[in-house]
Design a protein around this motif. Structure first.
Motif, PDB file in Angstrom:
ATOM      1  N   GLY A 140      47.013   9.015  43.831  1.00 51.72           N
ATOM      2  CA  GLY A 140      46.083   9.711  42.949  1.00 51.72           C
ATOM      3  C   GLY A 140      46.736  10.895  42.256  1.00 51.72           C
ATOM      4  O   GLY A 140      47.950  11.081  42.331  1.00 51.72           O
ATOM      5  N   ALA A 141      45.900  11.725  41.627  1.00 50.93           N
ATOM      6  CA  ALA A 141      46.391  12.802  40.757  1.00 50.93           C
ATOM      7  C   ALA A 141      47.249  13.818  41.506  1.00 50.93           C
ATOM      8  O   ALA A 141      48.099  14.451  40.910  1.00 50.93           O
ATOM      9  CB  ALA A 141      45.218  13.498  40.097  1.00 50.93           C
ATOM     10  N   GLY A 142      47.034  13.998  42.824  1.00 50.78           N
ATOM     11  CA  GLY A 142      47.807  14.992  43.566  1.00 50.78           C
ATOM     12  C   GLY A 142      48.893  14.377  44.427  1.00 50.78           C
ATOM     13  O   GLY A 142      49.437  15.041  45.314  1.00 50.78           O
ATOM     14  N   HIS A 143      49.226  13.137  44.156  1.00 51.04           N
ATOM     15  CA  HIS A 143      50.206  12.405  44.979  1.00 51.04           C
ATOM     16  C   HIS A 143      51.512  13.174  45.166  1.00 51.04           C
ATOM     17  O   HIS A 143      52.046  13.267  46.275  1.00 51.04           O
ATOM     18  CB  HIS A 143      50.469  11.041  44.339  1.00 51.04           C
ATOM     19  CG  HIS A 143      51.727  10.381  44.741  1.00 51.04           C
ATOM     20  ND1 HIS A 143      51.909   9.839  45.994  1.00 51.04           N
ATOM     21  CD2 HIS A 143      52.894  10.193  44.070  1.00 51.04           C
ATOM     22  CE1 HIS A 143      53.142   9.330  46.055  1.00 51.04           C
ATOM     23  NE2 HIS A 143      53.750   9.533  44.919  1.00 51.04           N
ATOM     24  N   GLN A 144      52.009  13.773  44.077  1.00 45.90           N
ATOM     25  CA  GLN A 144      53.319  14.455  44.160  1.00 45.90           C
ATOM     26  C   GLN A 144      53.243  15.730  44.981  1.00 45.90           C
ATOM     27  O   GLN A 144      54.265  16.297  45.343  1.00 45.90           O
ATOM     28  CB  GLN A 144      53.877  14.720  42.749  1.00 45.90           C
ATOM     29  CG  GLN A 144      53.213  15.857  41.999  1.00 45.90           C
ATOM     30  CD  GLN A 144      51.881  15.458  41.373  1.00 45.90           C
ATOM     31  OE1 GLN A 144      51.424  14.337  41.515  1.00 45.90           O
ATOM     32  NE2 GLN A 144      51.251  16.394  40.688  1.00 45.90           N
ATOM     33  N   LEU A 145      52.037  16.209  45.296  1.00 43.62           N
ATOM     34  CA  LEU A 145      51.896  17.431  46.101  1.00 43.62           C
ATOM     35  C   LEU A 145      51.785  17.118  47.594  1.00 43.62           C
ATOM     36  O   LEU A 145      51.761  18.011  48.429  1.00 43.62           O
ATOM     37  CB  LEU A 145      50.625  18.193  45.675  1.00 43.62           C
ATOM     38  CG  LEU A 145      50.531  18.534  44.188  1.00 43.62           C
ATOM     39  CD1 LEU A 145      49.161  19.115  43.879  1.00 43.62           C
ATOM     40  CD2 LEU A 145      51.636  19.518  43.809  1.00 43.62           C
ATOM     41  N   MET A 146      51.699  15.846  47.923  1.00 39.94           N
ATOM     42  CA  MET A 146      51.428  15.456  49.302  1.00 39.94           C
ATOM     43  C   MET A 146      52.715  15.495  50.109  1.00 39.94           C
ATOM     44  O   MET A 146      53.579  14.646  49.959  1.00 39.94           O
ATOM     45  CB  MET A 146      50.807  14.050  49.313  1.00 39.94           C
ATOM     46  CG  MET A 146      50.282  13.651  50.665  1.00 39.94           C
ATOM     47  SD  MET A 146      49.212  12.224  50.539  1.00 39.94           S
ATOM     48  CE  MET A 146      49.070  11.866  52.288  1.00 39.94           C
ATOM     49  N   LYS A 147      52.828  16.509  50.980  1.00 41.20           N
ATOM     50  CA  LYS A 147      54.063  16.652  51.769  1.00 41.20           C
ATOM     51  C   LYS A 147      53.773  17.338  53.089  1.00 41.20           C
ATOM     52  O   LYS A 147      52.676  17.880  53.302  1.00 41.20           O
ATOM     53  CB  LYS A 147      55.108  17.435  50.989  1.00 41.20           C
ATOM     54  CG  LYS A 147      54.741  18.910  50.797  1.00 41.20           C
ATOM     55  CD  LYS A 147      55.923  19.645  50.223  1.00 41.20           C
ATOM     56  CE  LYS A 147      55.789  21.145  50.304  1.00 41.20           C
ATOM     57  NZ  LYS A 147      56.182  21.755  51.553  1.00 41.20           N
ATOM     58  N   MET A 148      54.760  17.293  53.953  1.00 41.21           N
ATOM     59  CA  MET A 148      54.652  17.928  55.267  1.00 41.21           C
ATOM     60  C   MET A 148      56.049  18.408  55.642  1.00 41.21           C
ATOM     61  O   MET A 148      57.036  17.828  55.205  1.00 41.21           O
ATOM     62  CB  MET A 148      54.155  16.884  56.272  1.00 41.21           C
ATOM     63  CG  MET A 148      54.112  17.362  57.696  1.00 41.21           C
ATOM     64  SD  MET A 148      53.581  16.001  58.782  1.00 41.21           S
ATOM     65  CE  MET A 148      53.913  16.799  60.341  1.00 41.21           C
ATOM     66  N   ASP A 149      56.112  19.492  56.419  1.00 40.88           N
ATOM     67  CA  ASP A 149      57.411  20.028  56.843  1.00 40.88           C
ATOM     68  C   ASP A 149      57.585  19.826  58.334  1.00 40.88           C
ATOM     69  O   ASP A 149      56.709  20.161  59.136  1.00 40.88           O
ATOM     70  CB  ASP A 149      57.504  21.516  56.525  1.00 40.88           C
ATOM     71  CG  ASP A 149      57.475  21.764  55.021  1.00 40.88           C
ATOM     72  OD1 ASP A 149      58.311  21.173  54.324  1.00 40.88           O
ATOM     73  OD2 ASP A 149      56.592  22.508  54.558  1.00 40.88           O
ATOM     74  N   ILE A 150      58.735  19.277  58.722  1.00 42.54           N
ATOM     75  CA  ILE A 150      59.089  19.148  60.137  1.00 42.54           C
ATOM     76  C   ILE A 150      60.291  20.048  60.386  1.00 42.54           C
ATOM     77  O   ILE A 150      61.298  19.952  59.683  1.00 42.54           O
ATOM     78  CB  ILE A 150      59.431  17.691  60.506  1.00 42.54           C
ATOM     79  CG1 ILE A 150      58.199  16.803  60.359  1.00 42.54           C
ATOM     80  CG2 ILE A 150      59.978  17.619  61.933  1.00 42.54           C
ATOM     81  CD1 ILE A 150      58.454  15.340  60.657  1.00 42.54           C
ATOM     82  N   GLU A 151      60.143  20.919  61.385  1.00 39.84           N
ATOM     83  CA  GLU A 151      61.272  21.759  61.767  1.00 39.84           C
ATOM     84  C   GLU A 151      61.758  21.253  63.123  1.00 39.84           C
ATOM     85  O   GLU A 151      61.001  21.261  64.093  1.00 39.84           O
ATOM     86  CB  GLU A 151      60.818  23.228  61.850  1.00 39.84           C
ATOM     87  CG  GLU A 151      61.980  24.170  62.019  1.00 39.84           C
ATOM     88  CD  GLU A 151      61.540  25.628  62.214  1.00 39.84           C
ATOM     89  OE1 GLU A 151      60.311  25.886  62.201  1.00 39.84           O
ATOM     90  OE2 GLU A 151      62.416  26.468  62.421  1.00 39.84           O
ATOM     91  N   VAL A 152      62.985  20.800  63.168  1.00 43.42           N
ATOM     92  CA  VAL A 152      63.563  20.313  64.420  1.00 43.42           C
ATOM     93  C   VAL A 152      64.322  21.469  65.057  1.00 43.42           C
ATOM     94  O   VAL A 152      65.226  22.043  64.438  1.00 43.42           O
ATOM     95  CB  VAL A 152      64.456  19.088  64.176  1.00 43.42           C
ATOM     96  CG1 VAL A 152      65.086  18.624  65.470  1.00 43.42           C
ATOM     97  CG2 VAL A 152      63.639  17.964  63.555  1.00 43.42           C
ATOM     98  N   VAL A 153      63.921  21.804  66.276  1.00 44.04           N
ATOM     99  CA  VAL A 153      64.448  23.006  66.933  1.00 44.04           C
ATOM    100  C   VAL A 153      65.075  22.658  68.280  1.00 44.04           C
ATOM    101  O   VAL A 153      64.840  21.583  68.828  1.00 44.04           O
ATOM    102  CB  VAL A 153      63.313  24.053  67.130  1.00 44.04           C
ATOM    103  CG1 VAL A 153      62.827  24.566  65.809  1.00 44.04           C
ATOM    104  CG2 VAL A 153      62.167  23.453  67.947  1.00 44.04           C
ATOM    105  N   LYS A 154      65.860  23.595  68.815  1.00 45.40           N
ATOM    106  CA  LYS A 154      66.491  23.410  70.123  1.00 45.40           C
ATOM    107  C   LYS A 154      65.467  23.581  71.243  1.00 45.40           C
ATOM    108  O   LYS A 154      64.520  24.321  71.108  1.00 45.40           O
ATOM    109  CB  LYS A 154      67.611  24.439  70.285  1.00 45.40           C
ATOM    110  CG  LYS A 154      68.795  24.065  69.445  1.00 45.40           C
ATOM    111  CD  LYS A 154      70.110  24.566  70.056  1.00 45.40           C
ATOM    112  CE  LYS A 154      71.260  23.915  69.345  1.00 45.40           C
ATOM    113  NZ  LYS A 154      72.342  24.786  68.996  1.00 45.40           N
TER     114      LYS A 154
END
Ligand code: CUA
Length: 154
Positions: A140-154
């Motif tokens: 849809g119209a906001g497809h390019q805004l759809m994201k998530m951040d994964i931070e891989v940590v020790k």
């Protein structure tokens, strides 16, 4: 009808039948099923259905982790998560509305998120750092805004 036409129709039907029989036999013999798994969920009740009522990281008794994620236009819930490095993480993802995707850039994790299904994939991050998750299924119209951040940590 010409005899040759009849012969070709018979050959066509026979070829189709043979093809379907081989395909059906191979499918049942190998136990093929949809790539995401066989668990289903009512897409209209995602927020009330465990574990998706509390999306996020869950530590299992055997030292592995589950990450439960809800996709919807145009976001993932949670939108940011920390995951320990070198641990097996089992992603369970479902959609509240339409088909999205869950694609972790620079990994081989790339799943379609189909509403009504719990889509699953296990992955072990070998390096710490920030990983971007995007939706690569036009939703849809906001497809390019759809994201998530994964931070891989020790
Ligand atoms: Cu969700 Cu594109």
């Amino acid at each position: 009808m010409h005899a040759l036409e009849k012969a070709w129709i018979a050959i066509g039907i026979t070829a189709l039948a043979v093809f379907l029989i081989i395909l059906g036999y191979a499918g049942f013999k190998d136990g093929l099923h949809p790539a995401g798994g066989l668990r289903t969920i009512d897409p209209t009740k995602v927020s009330q259905t465990p574990p998706f009522d509390k999306p996020g990281l869950v530590t299992n008794a055997d030292g592995t982790y589950d990450v439960n994620i809800v996709a919807q236009a145009f976001s993932f819930s949670p939108s940011k998560i920390q995951i320990p490095v070198n641990k097996t993480v089992h992603f369970n993802i479902t959609s509240k509305d339409i088909v999205h995707s869950f694609t972790i850039v620079k990994t081989n994790v790339n799943m379609e998120i189909v509403p009504g299904n719990i889509n699953e994939k296990s992955y072990t991050f070998k390096e710490t750092g920030d990983y971007l998750v995007i939706c690569n299924e036009y939703c849809g119209a906001g497809h390019q805004l759809m994201k998530m951040d994964i931070e891989v940590v020790k």
